[in-house]
Design an enzyme around this catalytic site. Structure first.
Site, short mmCIF file in Angstrom:
data_model
loop_
_atom_site.label_atom_id
_atom_site.label_comp_id
_atom_site.label_asym_id
_atom_site.label_seq_id
_atom_site.Cartn_x
_atom_site.Cartn_y
_atom_site.Cartn_z
CB SER A 41 -21.60 -33.46 22.48
OG SER A 41 -21.81 -34.54 21.59
CG ASP A 332 -14.27 -37.14 20.42
OD1 ASP A 332 -14.98 -37.28 19.39
OD2 ASP A 332 -14.65 -36.52 21.42
CG HIS A 335 -17.72 -34.90 19.32
ND1 HIS A 335 -17.31 -35.63 20.42
CD2 HIS A 335 -19.03 -34.60 19.51
CE1 HIS A 335 -18.35 -35.77 21.25
NE2 HIS A 335 -19.39 -35.15 20.73
#
Length: 366
Positions: A41, A332, A335
């Site tokens: 991600s 967040d 990340h």
């Protein structure tokens, strides 16, 4: 006389126009013909949008600062590889593999998938995803397409791929969503930290070797960052002696040390291979240690999230994020913000501080 002066200025203007047009086209021409990306991600840009998974970011406020808005990137703006693509001179971002076919594959593709790991079972707690083995298989399919475009000429195809940049950033989820998730996985009880690092490196060695066999020569491999210092872990950590969970960080260092040794070995034994190791652990640590220098004010909380450190639950749909994203290292629970990604990308491209044995700019020039 007047006509001669007029012709002189017209010729001068024409020369200037041709020169500036040539310069602009040279600026737009990428430094390498293609860029292929593998990972999780941290660099996924939309491959998880159409699958059944909790590991997706195709909702606001993700992409709040990205020109195209919400795309599936797990940050407020550009990812690390978006910025790296710009530094490499690509006029457009490298598209997700889920949306690119045919001749467009000549420029590259992003195979990364949120929740992906080196191990196939990693991230299953979040739902469907494409682990590294599947990403390598997808690149194998890409090579078949390219082979047809090169009319079956393997020599020309291999010469083309040897100039491309390959990026691989895996391992974070093998710890976050596997080894340290003891309620869902048994690996923590099955392996000591060193044995688990060895098992990961054995699998990763095979995967990277397969990329080499498929034509990859200039390969960037990233270490795992300071997972013990991300908001998600800080929200769950009750240690008094340290700001971060150093047990997690120490465990990750075993993998990173082995990965650097693997890069050194590849450069010795794989003919024509030029692997670069990016020390993401030290570069992410540098952002925190020198936060004020970089303009950061918040180093331990997500800009968007819920609970302690904005890290107990990650950024929710339509949640209001912090106002000034440039002051935060983390977007967040997991990340980095776009600003942090810009700093990390530029350092790895221009500097040797966190790149071994050379930086990305030097890799491109080889």
């Amino acid at each position: 006389m007047g006509e001669l002066i007029y012709e002189f200025f017209m010729l001068a203007y024409l020369c200037f126009f041709l020169l500036t047009t040539k310069t602009l086209s040279q600026q737009q021409e990428p430094q390498v013909p293609c860029f292929y990306i593998f990972g999780d991600s941290l660099v996924d840009n939309g491959n998880n949008n159409g699958i059944l998974t909790l590991a997706r970011a195709n909702y606001m406020p993700y992409g709040v600062d990205f020109p195209q808005g919400t795309t599936g990137r797990f940050t407020n703006g550009r990812t690390y590889v978006d910025i790296l693509a710009q530094l490499l001179g690509f006029p457009n971002y490298i598209p997700p593999y889920a949306r690119v076919r045919g001749r467009a594959l000549l420029r590259g593709a992003n195979y990364a998938s949120g929740a992906a790991g080196i191990r196939d079972e990693t991230g299953n707690n979040l739902g469907d995803h494409m682990p590294m083995n599947q990403q390598v298989e997808n690149f194998g399919r890409t090579v078949e397409v390219l082979r047809r475009l090169f009319r079956g000429n393997n020599y020309t195809l291999n010469a083309y791929l040897s100039k491309c940049i390959f990026y691989s950033g895996l391992g974070s989820n093998d710890y976050l969503n596997n080894y340290f998730m003891t309620d869902f996985y048994s690996t923590h009880s099955q392996y000591t930290p060193q044995a688990y690092a060895n098992a990961l490196l054995q699998d990763y060695c095979k995967q990277l070797s397969e990329l080499y066999n498929l034509g990859a020569r200039k390969v960037i491999v990233t270490a795992v960052g300071q997972i013990g210092c991300i908001p998600y872990q800080l929200a769950r950590y009750d240690g008094n002696s340290s700001r971060c969970n150093e047990e997690i960080n120490d465990t990750i260092l075993l993998f990173n040390l082995g990965l650097k040794k693997l890069v050194i070995r590849f450069n010795k034994v794989l003919q024509g291979a030029k692997f670069v190791f990016l020390d993401s652990f030290e570069s992410s640590k540098d952002l925190v240690v020198n936060a004020k220098t970089y303009g950061f004010e918040v180093v331990d909380k997500g800009c968007c999230g819920v609970g302690r450190n904005n890290g107990q639950i990650t950024c929710l749909p339509l949640q209001q994020p912090c106002e000034d994203r440039s002051k935060y290292i983390f977007w967040d629970a997991f990340h980095p913000t776009e600003v942090a990604n810009i700093l990390l990308a530029k350092k790895s491209y221009y500097s040797k501080a966190f790149a071994y044995p050379i930086n990305i700019q030097q890799l491109v020039a080889l």
